[in-house]
Motif scaffolding. Structure first.
Motif, short mmCIF file in Angstrom:
data_model
loop_
_atom_site.label_atom_id
_atom_site.label_comp_id
_atom_site.label_asym_id
_atom_site.label_seq_id
_atom_site.Cartn_x
_atom_site.Cartn_y
_atom_site.Cartn_z
N LYS A 195 103.62 56.70 26.74
CA LYS A 195 102.56 55.95 26.04
C LYS A 195 102.18 56.64 24.74
O LYS A 195 102.00 55.97 23.70
CB LYS A 195 101.34 55.82 26.96
N GLU A 196 102.05 57.96 24.76
CA GLU A 196 101.67 58.67 23.53
C GLU A 196 102.75 58.56 22.47
O GLU A 196 102.46 58.41 21.28
CB GLU A 196 101.41 60.14 23.86
N THR A 197 104.02 58.61 22.90
CA THR A 197 105.12 58.47 21.95
C THR A 197 105.13 57.08 21.34
O THR A 197 105.35 56.91 20.13
CB THR A 197 106.46 58.75 22.65
N ARG A 198 104.87 56.05 22.16
CA ARG A 198 104.82 54.69 21.62
C ARG A 198 103.67 54.55 20.63
O ARG A 198 103.81 53.85 19.61
CB ARG A 198 104.63 53.69 22.77
N ALA A 199 102.57 55.25 20.88
CA ALA A 199 101.41 55.15 19.98
C ALA A 199 101.72 55.72 18.60
O ALA A 199 101.42 55.11 17.58
CB ALA A 199 100.21 55.85 20.60
N VAL A 200 102.35 56.91 18.56
CA VAL A 200 102.62 57.53 17.26
C VAL A 200 103.73 56.77 16.53
O VAL A 200 103.72 56.69 15.29
CB VAL A 200 102.99 59.02 17.42
N LEU A 201 104.68 56.20 17.28
CA LEU A 201 105.69 55.37 16.63
C LEU A 201 105.06 54.11 16.04
O LEU A 201 105.43 53.67 14.95
CB LEU A 201 106.78 54.98 17.64
N GLY A 202 104.11 53.53 16.76
CA GLY A 202 103.41 52.36 16.24
C GLY A 202 102.64 52.68 14.97
O GLY A 202 102.61 51.87 14.03
N ASP A 203 102.00 53.86 14.92
CA ASP A 203 101.29 54.27 13.70
C ASP A 203 102.24 54.37 12.52
O ASP A 203 101.89 53.96 11.40
CB ASP A 203 100.60 55.62 13.93
N TRP A 204 103.43 54.92 12.76
CA TRP A 204 104.40 55.04 11.67
C TRP A 204 104.94 53.67 11.25
O TRP A 204 105.09 53.41 10.04
CB TRP A 204 105.55 55.96 12.09
N MET A 205 105.19 52.79 12.20
CA MET A 205 105.75 51.49 11.86
C MET A 205 104.79 50.67 11.01
O MET A 205 105.22 49.86 10.18
CB MET A 205 106.09 50.72 13.14
N ARG A 206 103.50 50.91 11.16
CA ARG A 206 102.52 50.15 10.37
C ARG A 206 102.50 50.58 8.91
O ARG A 206 102.10 49.80 8.04
CB ARG A 206 101.13 50.30 10.99
N VAL A 207 102.90 51.81 8.61
CA VAL A 207 102.88 52.29 7.22
C VAL A 207 104.28 52.49 6.66
O VAL A 207 104.42 52.84 5.48
CB VAL A 207 102.09 53.62 7.11
N ARG A 208 105.29 52.27 7.47
CA ARG A 208 106.67 52.47 7.01
C ARG A 208 107.00 51.49 5.90
O ARG A 208 106.75 50.29 6.01
CB ARG A 208 107.64 52.26 8.18
N PRO A 209 107.60 51.98 4.77
CA PRO A 209 107.98 51.07 3.68
C PRO A 209 108.97 50.01 4.17
O PRO A 209 109.86 50.31 4.98
CB PRO A 209 108.62 52.00 2.65
N THR A 210 108.81 48.81 3.70
CA THR A 210 109.68 47.71 4.12
C THR A 210 110.83 47.48 3.15
O THR A 210 111.72 46.67 3.42
CB THR A 210 108.87 46.42 4.24
N ASN A 211 110.82 48.18 2.01
CA ASN A 211 111.85 47.94 1.00
C ASN A 211 112.88 49.07 0.96
O ASN A 211 113.61 49.22 -0.01
CB ASN A 211 111.23 47.80 -0.39
N GLY A 212 112.92 49.90 2.02
CA GLY A 212 113.88 50.99 2.05
C GLY A 212 115.09 50.65 2.91
O GLY A 212 115.39 49.49 3.17
N ALA A 213 115.79 51.68 3.35
CA ALA A 213 116.94 51.50 4.21
C ALA A 213 116.49 51.03 5.59
O ALA A 213 115.30 51.00 5.90
CB ALA A 213 117.72 52.82 4.31
N ASP A 214 117.46 50.66 6.43
CA ASP A 214 117.11 50.19 7.77
C ASP A 214 116.98 51.34 8.76
O ASP A 214 116.81 51.11 9.95
CB ASP A 214 118.14 49.18 8.28
N ALA A 215 117.06 52.58 8.26
CA ALA A 215 116.86 53.74 9.13
C ALA A 215 115.42 53.75 9.63
O ALA A 215 114.49 53.30 8.95
CB ALA A 215 117.17 55.03 8.38
N LEU A 216 115.21 54.28 10.83
CA LEU A 216 113.87 54.33 11.40
C LEU A 216 112.97 55.26 10.60
O LEU A 216 111.81 54.93 10.33
CB LEU A 216 113.94 54.79 12.87
N PHE A 217 113.49 56.41 10.20
CA PHE A 217 112.69 57.39 9.47
C PHE A 217 113.24 57.55 8.05
O PHE A 217 114.43 57.78 7.87
CB PHE A 217 112.69 58.74 10.19
N LEU A 218 112.35 57.41 7.08
CA LEU A 218 112.73 57.44 5.67
C LEU A 218 112.11 58.64 4.97
O LEU A 218 111.03 59.10 5.34
CB LEU A 218 112.27 56.16 4.97
#
Length: 333
Positions: A195-218
């Motif tokens: 659950k904690e891992t899903r929470a921090v991934l969700g936080d990153w997905m909300r601020v992750r740039p949408t105009n970059g590569a399709d890699a998970l981490f930019l």
């Protein structure tokens, strides 16, 4: 004489990625091994690298090169063995493409690997790990990204190459409850996330740039995070975490230490080495047995759960067996 360049080019650019399905990391590693060998051979033979012939890559030259990287480049035996493995793979490839080099290939395969000391694996205590996970800034995009990378690398026991290779579609959407991993040797595994891992991934997905590569981490340029980039971010956070957990200052915390930490903590929680092997994506439990030499809790549990068997000592008397009779006769004769 058989030219080296065409065969080496075909091996690296066609055979490894197409026929063997080798990863980009494996191909890069083998290419660098041959870059070092060809440079050494050209200097030794006083010719241009493109003029080197296969027959000139003798076992004597390869052995001299292996000694050279240990002495002049201060490479460890593990690195030496990795370079030698690349050369053996190439000569195996040549066996049916250049039959004239078959004898030379057999000689290269006869070069022994160096025995290496098997050190105890390094890992973090739970307090040290928590100190590292708490360091990244939760109010900046880069901090949320680093926090997500650290949590996922530990929770899934990822190799750094597995972490940086993750794509957006490797996470189950929209719940982010599982991650699909393509590991070493093209082995796939799907792991559930805490659950904690899903929470921090969700936080990153909300601020992750949408105009970059399709890699998970930019990274800051909108490109896929690299191995060196993650290692650099980890070193920065470990240095800051050492203020809260001073014992971290005495440890070299590489990305692989997070994987070791996951393995040790999983072994402590389950007591089952097979589960650790499945979680890490090992092809054999033998690869996972290194953690049994580290975890004292598991060893004590094994000792507590076991008792010395009450077996009476016996002797071999009056046994009728033709082999034992022959051995007895051989002794008396």
């Amino acid at each position: 004489m058989t030219a080296l360049a065409p065969h080496l080019s075909s091996y690296l650019l066609e055979y490894l990625p197409r026929d063997r399905g080798a990863s980009r990391h494996t191909t890069d590693s083998y290419a660098y091994s041959f870059q070092l060998l060809v440079t050494f051979a050209a200097q030794r033979l006083k010719i241009r690298p493109s003029e080197i012939a296969l027959e000139q890559l003798s076992t004597e030259l390869i052995l001299d090169f292996l000694d050279h990287i240990e002495t002049s480049r201060a490479n460890k035996p593990r690195t030496r063995n990795a370079r030698l493995a690349a050369f053996k793979s190439f000569f195996r490839y040549l066996e049916y493409r250049a039959p004239a080099c078959l004898g030379q290939s057999m000689q290269v395969h006869a070069i022994p690997s160096k025995r290496v000391v098997q050190p105890l694996v390094a890992y973090l205590s739970r307090d040290e790990l928590q100190a590292v996970l708490d360091v990244p800034d939760r109010h900046s995009a880069s901090g949320l990204r680093d926090r997500a990378m650290l949590h996922l690398a530990y929770a899934a026991g990822l190799r750094v190459s597995e972490l940086t290779a993750l794509r957006l579609d490797d996470l189950a959407q929209p719940g982010l409850d599982t991650v699909h991993i393509l590991g070493k040797g093209r082995r796939q595994r799907v792991l559930p996330l805490w659950k904690e891992t899903r929470a921090v991934l969700g936080d990153w997905m909300r601020v992750r740039p949408t105009n970059g590569a399709d890699a998970l981490f930019l990274n800051q340029r909108g490109e896929a995070m690299t191995r060196h980039g993650f290692a650099s971010r980890l070193a920065t956070h470990v240095a800051r975490a050492a203020r809260k957990a001073p014992s971290l200052a005495q440890k070299h915390v590489s990305p692989h230490v997070l994987r070791h930490t996951c393995a040790i903590h999983t072994l402590e929680a389950t007591g089952d080495i097979r589960r650790v092997a499945l979680w890490l994506g090992h092809s054999s439990v033998q690869s996972t047995e290194i953690y049994l030499r580290v975890d004292p809790v598991h060893k004590l549990e094994i000792l507590d759960a076991s008792a010395a068997p009450a077996v009476r000592r016996g002797v071999f008397t009056g046994v009728s067996d033709r082999l034992l009779a022959m051995l007895a006769g051989a002794r008396s004769s």
